[in-house]
Design a protein around this motif. Structure first.
Motif, PDB file in Angstrom:
ATOM      1  N   THR A 135       0.837  -1.211   0.000  1.00 12.54           N
ATOM      2  CA  THR A 135       0.000   0.000   0.000  1.00 12.54           C
ATOM      3  C   THR A 135       0.864   1.250   0.000  1.00 12.54           C
ATOM      4  O   THR A 135       0.572   2.238  -0.715  1.00 12.54           O
ATOM      5  CB  THR A 135      -0.930  -0.009   1.219  1.00 12.54           C
ATOM      6  N   ASN A 136       1.927   1.233   0.816  1.00 11.32           N
ATOM      7  CA  ASN A 136       2.850   2.383   0.853  1.00 11.32           C
ATOM      8  C   ASN A 136       3.502   2.608  -0.506  1.00 11.32           C
ATOM      9  O   ASN A 136       3.617   3.757  -0.983  1.00 11.32           O
ATOM     10  CB  ASN A 136       3.914   2.181   1.909  1.00 11.32           C
ATOM     11  N   LEU A 137       3.930   1.506  -1.135  1.00 13.85           N
ATOM     12  CA  LEU A 137       4.570   1.624  -2.445  1.00 13.85           C
ATOM     13  C   LEU A 137       3.617   2.217  -3.470  1.00 13.85           C
ATOM     14  O   LEU A 137       3.973   3.142  -4.232  1.00 13.85           O
ATOM     15  CB  LEU A 137       5.038   0.241  -2.911  1.00 13.85           C
ATOM     16  N   ILE A 138       2.391   1.683  -3.504  1.00 18.09           N
ATOM     17  CA  ILE A 138       1.422   2.164  -4.479  1.00 18.09           C
ATOM     18  C   ILE A 138       1.063   3.617  -4.200  1.00 18.09           C
ATOM     19  O   ILE A 138       1.000   4.460  -5.124  1.00 18.09           O
ATOM     20  CB  ILE A 138       0.165   1.272  -4.466  1.00 18.09           C
ATOM     21  N   GLY A 139       0.823   3.946  -2.913  1.00 20.22           N
ATOM     22  CA  GLY A 139       0.427   5.317  -2.575  1.00 20.22           C
ATOM     23  C   GLY A 139       1.507   6.324  -2.907  1.00 20.22           C
ATOM     24  O   GLY A 139       1.228   7.380  -3.514  1.00 20.22           O
ATOM     25  N   GLN A 140       2.742   6.011  -2.520  1.00 17.10           N
ATOM     26  CA  GLN A 140       3.837   6.944  -2.794  1.00 17.10           C
ATOM     27  C   GLN A 140       4.071   7.085  -4.290  1.00 17.10           C
ATOM     28  O   GLN A 140       4.348   8.196  -4.786  1.00 17.10           O
ATOM     29  CB  GLN A 140       5.110   6.450  -2.103  1.00 17.10           C
ATOM     30  N   THR A 141       3.931   5.983  -5.019  1.00 14.85           N
ATOM     31  CA  THR A 141       4.139   6.057  -6.461  1.00 14.85           C
ATOM     32  C   THR A 141       3.038   6.875  -7.117  1.00 14.85           C
ATOM     33  O   THR A 141       3.290   7.680  -8.032  1.00 14.85           O
ATOM     34  CB  THR A 141       4.185   4.641  -7.060  1.00 14.85           C
ATOM     35  N   GLU A 142       1.779   6.679  -6.667  1.00 15.75           N
ATOM     36  CA  GLU A 142       0.679   7.452  -7.242  1.00 15.75           C
ATOM     37  C   GLU A 142       0.839   8.945  -6.962  1.00 15.75           C
ATOM     38  O   GLU A 142       0.572   9.784  -7.836  1.00 15.75           O
ATOM     39  CB  GLU A 142      -0.648   6.952  -6.667  1.00 15.75           C
ATOM     40  N   VAL A 143       1.273   9.267  -5.740  1.00 10.18           N
ATOM     41  CA  VAL A 143       1.484  10.675  -5.392  1.00 10.18           C
ATOM     42  C   VAL A 143       2.594  11.267  -6.254  1.00 10.18           C
ATOM     43  O   VAL A 143       2.502  12.401  -6.751  1.00 10.18           O
ATOM     44  CB  VAL A 143       1.815  10.813  -3.896  1.00 10.18           C
ATOM     45  N   ALA A 144       3.665  10.483  -6.445  1.00  5.71           N
ATOM     46  CA  ALA A 144       4.786  10.975  -7.245  1.00  5.71           C
ATOM     47  C   ALA A 144       4.377  11.210  -8.692  1.00  5.71           C
ATOM     48  O   ALA A 144       4.877  12.136  -9.356  1.00  5.71           O
ATOM     49  CB  ALA A 144       5.941   9.978  -7.173  1.00  5.71           C
ATOM     50  N   LEU A 145       3.467  10.404  -9.186  1.00  7.40           N
ATOM     51  CA  LEU A 145       3.051  10.536 -10.580  1.00  7.40           C
ATOM     52  C   LEU A 145       1.893  11.517 -10.762  1.00  7.40           C
ATOM     53  O   LEU A 145       1.470  11.784 -11.896  1.00  7.40           O
ATOM     54  CB  LEU A 145       2.632   9.164 -11.117  1.00  7.40           C
ATOM     55  N   ALA A 146       1.363  12.028  -9.668  1.00  2.80           N
ATOM     56  CA  ALA A 146       0.205  12.933  -9.768  1.00  2.80           C
ATOM     57  C   ALA A 146       0.570  14.259 -10.444  1.00  2.80           C
ATOM     58  O   ALA A 146      -0.276  14.900 -11.072  1.00  2.80           O
ATOM     59  CB  ALA A 146      -0.382  13.189  -8.374  1.00  2.80           C
ATOM     60  N   LYS A 147       1.801  14.687 -10.312  1.00  2.00           N
ATOM     61  CA  LYS A 147       2.243  15.930 -10.958  1.00  2.00           C
ATOM     62  C   LYS A 147       3.739  15.832 -11.232  1.00  2.00           C
ATOM     63  O   LYS A 147       4.399  14.891 -10.791  1.00  2.00           O
ATOM     64  CB  LYS A 147       1.932  17.131 -10.064  1.00  2.00           C
ATOM     65  N   ARG A 148       4.233  16.805 -11.926  1.00  2.00           N
ATOM     66  CA  ARG A 148       5.649  16.790 -12.268  1.00  2.00           C
ATOM     67  C   ARG A 148       6.479  16.974 -10.998  1.00  2.00           C
ATOM     68  O   ARG A 148       6.146  17.782 -10.130  1.00  2.00           O
ATOM     69  CB  ARG A 148       5.973  17.894 -13.277  1.00  2.00           C
ATOM     70  N   ARG A 149       7.543  16.197 -10.872  1.00  2.00           N
ATOM     71  CA  ARG A 149       8.401  16.218  -9.698  1.00  2.00           C
ATOM     72  C   ARG A 149       9.822  16.562 -10.103  1.00  2.00           C
ATOM     73  O   ARG A 149      10.271  16.264 -11.228  1.00  2.00           O
ATOM     74  CB  ARG A 149       8.400  14.853  -9.001  1.00  2.00           C
ATOM     75  N   THR A 150      10.517  17.159  -9.138  1.00  2.00           N
ATOM     76  CA  THR A 150      11.927  17.452  -9.375  1.00  2.00           C
ATOM     77  C   THR A 150      12.714  16.169  -9.214  1.00  2.00           C
ATOM     78  O   THR A 150      12.258  15.200  -8.591  1.00  2.00           O
ATOM     79  CB  THR A 150      12.433  18.505  -8.376  1.00  2.00           C
ATOM     80  N   PRO A 151      13.906  16.133  -9.742  1.00  4.50           N
ATOM     81  CA  PRO A 151      14.749  14.928  -9.562  1.00  4.50           C
ATOM     82  C   PRO A 151      14.934  14.569  -8.093  1.00  4.50           C
ATOM     83  O   PRO A 151      14.952  13.390  -7.741  1.00  4.50           O
ATOM     84  CB  PRO A 151      16.057  15.306 -10.248  1.00  4.50           C
ATOM     85  N   GLN A 152      15.090  15.578  -7.247  1.00  6.39           N
ATOM     86  CA  GLN A 152      15.289  15.289  -5.832  1.00  6.39           C
ATOM     87  C   GLN A 152      14.046  14.642  -5.212  1.00  6.39           C
ATOM     88  O   GLN A 152      14.142  13.694  -4.428  1.00  6.39           O
ATOM     89  CB  GLN A 152      15.626  16.584  -5.074  1.00  6.39           C
TER      90      GLN A 152
END
Length: 460
Positions: A259-276
């Motif tokens: 669940t943590n993996l999926i949630g964090q990945t979905e949040v990361a893909l929700a908008k553009r993120r910096t490399p950091q």
């Protein structure tokens, strides 16, 4: 071999009826042989008695005949004793023709030398040899020595024997058949409780794990069997319930990091993120993946232990030194918790060092997790019987007596609200138990006076 195989595959009732029949065959055979011997002996005795009786009758007649004038009387009496079927025959042989009886010439030609006593004489008129008795009667008066022979036909005796043998065979066959049928009926009657027990066993269903076999109306032997079967059902029920709980716990433990993996990945893909930011997400995901790998590895290790795996690459080492190496491995964790470990005692034992250190590390991790900061942990090593006892003691909250015996179960936690994160996933003490079993030892736990002591033993 095929008969034995067929018997093994047949029903118990049929096997018992065949056994009854085999026993009946043996009994009737032994009884038949005994009766046949008794009958033969008795008929033999009657033959001999008949011969002796008839010989004595003729002997008395001849002994009282001292002259030729009386011989006619002897001949008449002997002729009267001879039946029309010639089943009894008499011969009187003498040098003086006046003192003879029977067809002397023919007899002498057929039987030139008849010994004294009992013997057998071949006869053209009879199918079976005649049984005879002969003796010489001493001379008296003008009568010379007379050779007197009596013979009887043994055919009636032989017919009696054959009739008895046939009757005995028929009765025995009938008795064996009757024993087999009665045996089958008795077996079916005696096995009726077993049939009922079988029907009850067939009615058992996973949907009703509490269902058990009835013991009251059963015979003692089947009652013991049913009680043992019910005991096995109790153990299976506990194992089934434990497996259900284990499966639920596994699903829960795996669900959290997933669940943590999926949630964090979905949040990361929700908008553009910096490399950091992406690197931080990947780092967090890596931690969750490491946790998943640890759970899977521990479960595979426990599965291998359940299959009977043993510690193989053993070495005779100092257990205190191995505990010291495990403490060094835990230095960072101990420093962060402000704790110290004191090792007391030492014994040399044959162990697989990697497994032993893993068990000690899990016990130390458990002590750190459930002790207050700055607490002191003591590891005591002492011989115990044919093995070695390793105990890890730490101050902590008392463990309820009903939980002491369960702390080595997989995914079991005394306080479910604690210890769901980090490296802990509820398999640490279960692995300790598996390591102890692989070394021929056991585990133990006690909670007394604010001190919790948990440990295991290994064979020396």
């Amino acid at each position: 071999m095929s008969g034995l195989a067929a018997m093994r595959g047949s029903s118990i009732a049929r096997r018992l009826s065949l056994m009854f029949a085999a026993v009946a065959v043996l009994i009737f055979t032994l009884v038949g042989v005994a009766l046949d011997r008794v009958l033969r002996t008795e008929l033999e005795r009657q033959q001999l008695n008949e011969l002796i009786t008839k010989f004595h009758l003729g002997e008395q007649l001849i002994e009282h005949c001292e002259n030729a004038s009386k011989w006619d009387f002897v001949q008449a009496r002997l002729a009267g004793l001879t039946p029309g079927d010639e089943s009894t025959q008499f011969w009187a042989l003498s040098a003086d023709p006046r003192f003879r009886f029977g067809d002397v010439e023919e007899f002498a030609a057929l039987h030139p030398d008849v010994p004294d006593g009992f013997s057998q004489l071949e006869s053209d008129a009879h199918r079976e040899p005649l049984r005879s008795f002969a003796r010489t009667i001493a001379a008296a008066g003008e009568r010379p020595d007379v050779r007197f022979i009596v013979a009887i036909d043994v055919s009636p005796y032989l017919r009696t024997q054959r009739t008895f043998a046939v009757a005995l065979a028929l009765i025995s066959a009938l008795g064996v058949a009757l024993a087999a049928m009665l045996g089958h009926w008795v077996a079916r009657l005696g096995l009726a409780p077993l049939d009922r027990l079988s029907r009850e066993a067939q009615s058992l269903s996973p949907q009703n794990l509490a269902q058990r076999l009835e013991l009251v109306p059963l015979p003692r032997e089947l009652s013991e069997l049913a009680a043992s079967f019910n005991g096995a059902l109790d153990r299976l029920e506990r194992a089934y319930v434990h497996l259900q709980a284990f499966s639920a716990d596994v699903a829960h433990e795996l669900r959290t990091p997933l669940t943590n993996l999926i949630g964090q990945t979905e949040v990361a893909l929700a908008k553009r993120r910096t490399p950091q930011e992406l690197e931080d997400v990947l780092q967090s995901n890596l931690e969750e993946l490491d946790r998943l790998r640890a759970i899977i590895n521990d479960m595979l290790f426990l599965a291998r232990a359940d299959q009977g795996a043993q510690a193989e690459t053993r070495a005779q080492v100092s257990l205190a030194e191995e505990v010291g190496k495990a403490v060094e491995f835990m230095d960072v964790v101990l420093d962060e918790a402000g704790m110290q470990v004191h090792v007391e005692g030492d014994v040399r034992a044959s162990i697989e060092t990697s497994l032993f250190r893993r068990a000690i590390t899990n016990l130390l991790q458990n002590a750190v997790q459930y002790s207050q900061r700055g607490a002191e942990i003591r590891v005591r090593i002492a011989p115990q019987g044919d093995g070695v006892r390793i105990a890890v003691a730490n101050p902590g909250a008392p463990i309820a007596p009903e939980y002491v015996g369960r702390i080595f179960e997989r995914f079991f936690r005394v306080d479910p609200s604690r210890g769901s994160g980090g490296a802990n996933h509820g398999l640490g003490l279960a692995i300790v138990k598996a390591v102890a079993t692989m070394h021929g030892g056991t585990v133990f736990a006690e909670s007394r006076d604010g001190i919790n002591t948990i440990g295991f033993t290994v064979a020396a």
